[in-house]
Design a protein around this motif. Structure first.
Motif, mmCIF file in Angstrom:
data_model
loop_
_atom_site.group_PDB
_atom_site.id
_atom_site.type_symbol
_atom_site.label_atom_id
_atom_site.label_comp_id
_atom_site.label_asym_id
_atom_site.label_seq_id
_atom_site.Cartn_x
_atom_site.Cartn_y
_atom_site.Cartn_z
ATOM 1 N N UNK A 1 -31.476 14.808 12.757
ATOM 2 C CA UNK A 1 -30.946 14.777 11.384
ATOM 3 C C UNK A 1 -29.692 13.922 11.283
ATOM 4 N N UNK A 2 -28.942 13.809 12.358
ATOM 5 C CA UNK A 2 -27.722 13.002 12.319
ATOM 6 C C UNK A 2 -28.057 11.515 12.118
ATOM 7 N N UNK A 3 -29.112 11.048 12.771
ATOM 8 C CA UNK A 3 -29.552 9.660 12.583
ATOM 9 C C UNK A 3 -30.127 9.460 11.186
ATOM 10 N N UNK A 4 -30.879 10.449 10.682
ATOM 11 C CA UNK A 4 -31.427 10.359 9.322
ATOM 12 C C UNK A 4 -30.303 10.229 8.300
ATOM 13 N N UNK A 5 -29.255 11.026 8.462
ATOM 14 C CA UNK A 5 -28.143 10.995 7.514
ATOM 15 C C UNK A 5 -27.381 9.679 7.586
ATOM 16 N N UNK A 6 -27.239 9.131 8.775
ATOM 17 C CA UNK A 6 -26.564 7.837 8.898
ATOM 18 C C UNK A 6 -27.364 6.740 8.204
ATOM 19 N N UNK A 7 -28.676 6.762 8.371
ATOM 20 C CA UNK A 7 -29.519 5.783 7.678
ATOM 21 C C UNK A 7 -29.423 5.986 6.167
ATOM 22 N N UNK A 8 -29.501 7.232 5.739
ATOM 23 C CA UNK A 8 -29.464 7.582 4.318
ATOM 24 C C UNK A 8 -28.199 7.042 3.656
ATOM 25 N N UNK A 9 -27.054 7.257 4.262
ATOM 26 C CA UNK A 9 -25.792 6.826 3.664
ATOM 27 C C UNK A 9 -25.564 5.327 3.821
ATOM 28 N N UNK A 10 -26.008 4.763 4.956
ATOM 29 C CA UNK A 10 -25.799 3.331 5.196
ATOM 30 C C UNK A 10 -26.577 2.465 4.214
ATOM 31 N N UNK A 11 -27.681 2.999 3.675
ATOM 32 C CA UNK A 11 -28.524 2.220 2.776
ATOM 33 C C UNK A 11 -28.329 2.598 1.309
ATOM 34 N N UNK A 12 -27.329 3.430 1.011
ATOM 35 C CA UNK A 12 -27.013 3.760 -0.382
ATOM 36 C C UNK A 12 -26.377 2.567 -1.087
ATOM 37 N N UNK A 13 -26.601 2.481 -2.375
ATOM 38 C CA UNK A 13 -25.955 1.470 -3.222
ATOM 39 C C UNK A 13 -24.597 2.033 -3.635
ATOM 40 N N UNK A 14 -23.554 1.653 -2.947
ATOM 41 C CA UNK A 14 -22.226 2.183 -3.233
ATOM 42 C C UNK A 14 -21.186 1.163 -2.784
ATOM 43 N N UNK A 15 -20.070 1.127 -3.502
ATOM 44 C CA UNK A 15 -19.011 0.155 -3.201
ATOM 45 C C UNK A 15 -17.650 0.812 -3.447
ATOM 46 N N UNK A 16 -16.580 0.196 -2.975
ATOM 47 C CA UNK A 16 -15.250 0.754 -3.194
ATOM 48 C C UNK A 16 -14.981 0.996 -4.681
ATOM 49 N N UNK A 17 -14.400 2.153 -4.970
ATOM 50 C CA UNK A 17 -14.077 2.511 -6.343
ATOM 51 C C UNK A 17 -15.156 3.289 -7.065
ATOM 52 N N UNK A 18 -16.331 3.433 -6.470
ATOM 53 C CA UNK A 18 -17.422 4.162 -7.120
ATOM 54 C C UNK A 18 -17.157 5.665 -7.144
ATOM 55 N N UNK A 19 -17.814 6.310 -8.101
ATOM 56 C CA UNK A 19 -17.767 7.774 -8.200
ATOM 57 C C UNK A 19 -19.132 8.314 -7.799
ATOM 58 N N UNK A 20 -19.135 9.219 -6.812
ATOM 59 C CA UNK A 20 -20.364 9.715 -6.202
ATOM 60 C C UNK A 20 -20.452 11.227 -6.381
ATOM 61 N N UNK A 21 -21.651 11.703 -6.694
ATOM 62 C CA UNK A 21 -21.931 13.140 -6.707
ATOM 63 C C UNK A 21 -22.880 13.434 -5.559
ATOM 64 N N UNK B 1 -15.748 6.381 3.609
ATOM 65 C CA UNK B 1 -15.266 5.012 3.884
ATOM 66 C C UNK B 1 -15.889 3.974 2.958
ATOM 67 N N UNK B 2 -17.083 4.247 2.438
ATOM 68 C CA UNK B 2 -17.757 3.287 1.567
ATOM 69 C C UNK B 2 -17.109 3.221 0.184
ATOM 70 N N UNK B 3 -16.627 4.360 -0.340
ATOM 71 C CA UNK B 3 -16.009 4.351 -1.671
ATOM 72 C C UNK B 3 -14.529 3.999 -1.594
ATOM 73 N N UNK B 4 -13.940 4.155 -0.413
ATOM 74 C CA UNK B 4 -12.560 3.748 -0.218
ATOM 75 C C UNK B 4 -11.544 4.638 -0.904
ATOM 76 N N UNK B 5 -10.302 4.167 -0.888
ATOM 77 C CA UNK B 5 -9.201 4.956 -1.424
ATOM 78 C C UNK B 5 -9.260 5.097 -2.934
ATOM 79 N N UNK B 6 -9.917 4.166 -3.619
ATOM 80 C CA UNK B 6 -9.976 4.212 -5.081
ATOM 81 C C UNK B 6 -11.225 4.924 -5.604
#
Length: 292
Positions: A89-109, A124-129
């Motif tokens: 499951x750890x590898x599945x989750x890494x793939x799942x998050x690595x292939x999400x459409x997300x950038x710094x400043x985004x709001x995620x639920x 780390x993908x959404x960053x400080x903002x």
């Protein structure tokens, strides 16, 4: 520590995102670090039956029964996932998050945010903002996730909301990305949850569901069933002292809609360009859709 209390205060929140009146409504500002904001929505089912594992139960009771399972396993949830997936499951989750459409400043639920695994990988993908809202119907799971993320130094840009995925307490178009990992199969009204995911997405936003699915290789199914129904409950009893919860979780996987059916449900809920990718031969699948 009681579930939902500690390292922050609790307040209620209406669907429109405003504080609801009540004795705890003014305790902590919305979005304060470490606060768990509860939305105590009841199941919208008023009649009929649904499945709880392989059992048929009144639809109004499933939410409570699932809640009891996850309250029981909350402190050993990661162990549960390791037992169910042999650690993959750890590898599945890494793939799942690595292939999400997300950038710094985004709001995620992150729905069914549980112990915070997905949030930690996306931070780390959404960053400080950016901001990540962990939503889960179970206060015990949220408490574990909040404590673990705080212990890792992840505080800023995280919010914790106890909510029902079938009736989310957020305005339309609130998020750039909505994720749900290993949670949809436990929802009573999956169609309602998918409609809510589509509703709270912004135009162009992405919905992603990571869930156990239907194994594709016929030769592997007997082996998978043996592990799920004969080995897993025994491991649950041995390591967590709870065979019944692990038996339910194995059964819930078999009752979950297979890949093509879930894709059709996402399209019916109003999501577009829906697709899926099988991982580990279909043991799990990543489904993707967009609001356009």
């Amino acid at each position: 520590m009681r579930p939902g209390v500690g390292r922050g205060s609790v307040r209620r929140q209406r669907r429109d995102g405003q504080p609801a009146p009540g004795p705890d409504a003014s305790v902590t500002p919305a979005g304060a670090a470490g606060a768990i904001i509860p939305d105590m929505s009841e199941s919208p089912y008023e009649r009929g039956t649904t499945h709880f594992g392989f059992r048929d139960v009144p639809a109004t009771e499933k939410q409570k029964l699932v809640g009891q399972v996850f309250t029981s396993v909350a402190r050993k949830y990661d162990l549960m996932n390791d037992l169910m997936s042999l650690g993959i499951h750890r590898a599945w989750k890494r793939y799942f998050t690595a292939t999400c459409q997300v950038k710094p400043g985004d709001r995620v639920l992150d729905l069914a945010g549980g112990t915070g695994d997905i949030a930690a990988l996306l931070k780390p993908r959404v960053g400080a903002t950016g901001q990540i809202v962990l939503g889960d119907i179970n206060a015990g799971m949220l408490s574990v996730g909040r404590d673990r993320l705080t212990d890792r130094g992840l505080v800023s840009g995280l919010e914790y909301v106890q909510c029902n995925a079938e009736k989310l307490p957020f305005p339309d178009g609130s998020f750039d990305l909505v994720t749900m990992a290993f949670g949809l199969r436990n929802v009573t009204d999956k169609d309602a949850a998918l409609r809510e995911i589509a509703r709270v997405l912004r135009v162009g936003g992405q919905a992603r569901v990571l869930e156990f699915s239907e194994v594709r290789a016929e030769w592997f199914r007997p082996i998978y069933d043996f592990h799920s129904f004969r080995i897993l409950p025994k491991l649950g009893q041995l390591f967590a002292g709870d065979a019944d919860s692990y038996q339910y979780l194995a059964e819930s996987i078999r009752k979950h809609p297979p890949q093509e059916q879930l894709k059709a449900m996402m399209e019916e809920a109003g999501l577009a360009r829906c697709s899926y990718v099988n991982l580990s031969g279909g043991i799990v699948a990543v489904h993707t859709g967009y609001r356009i």
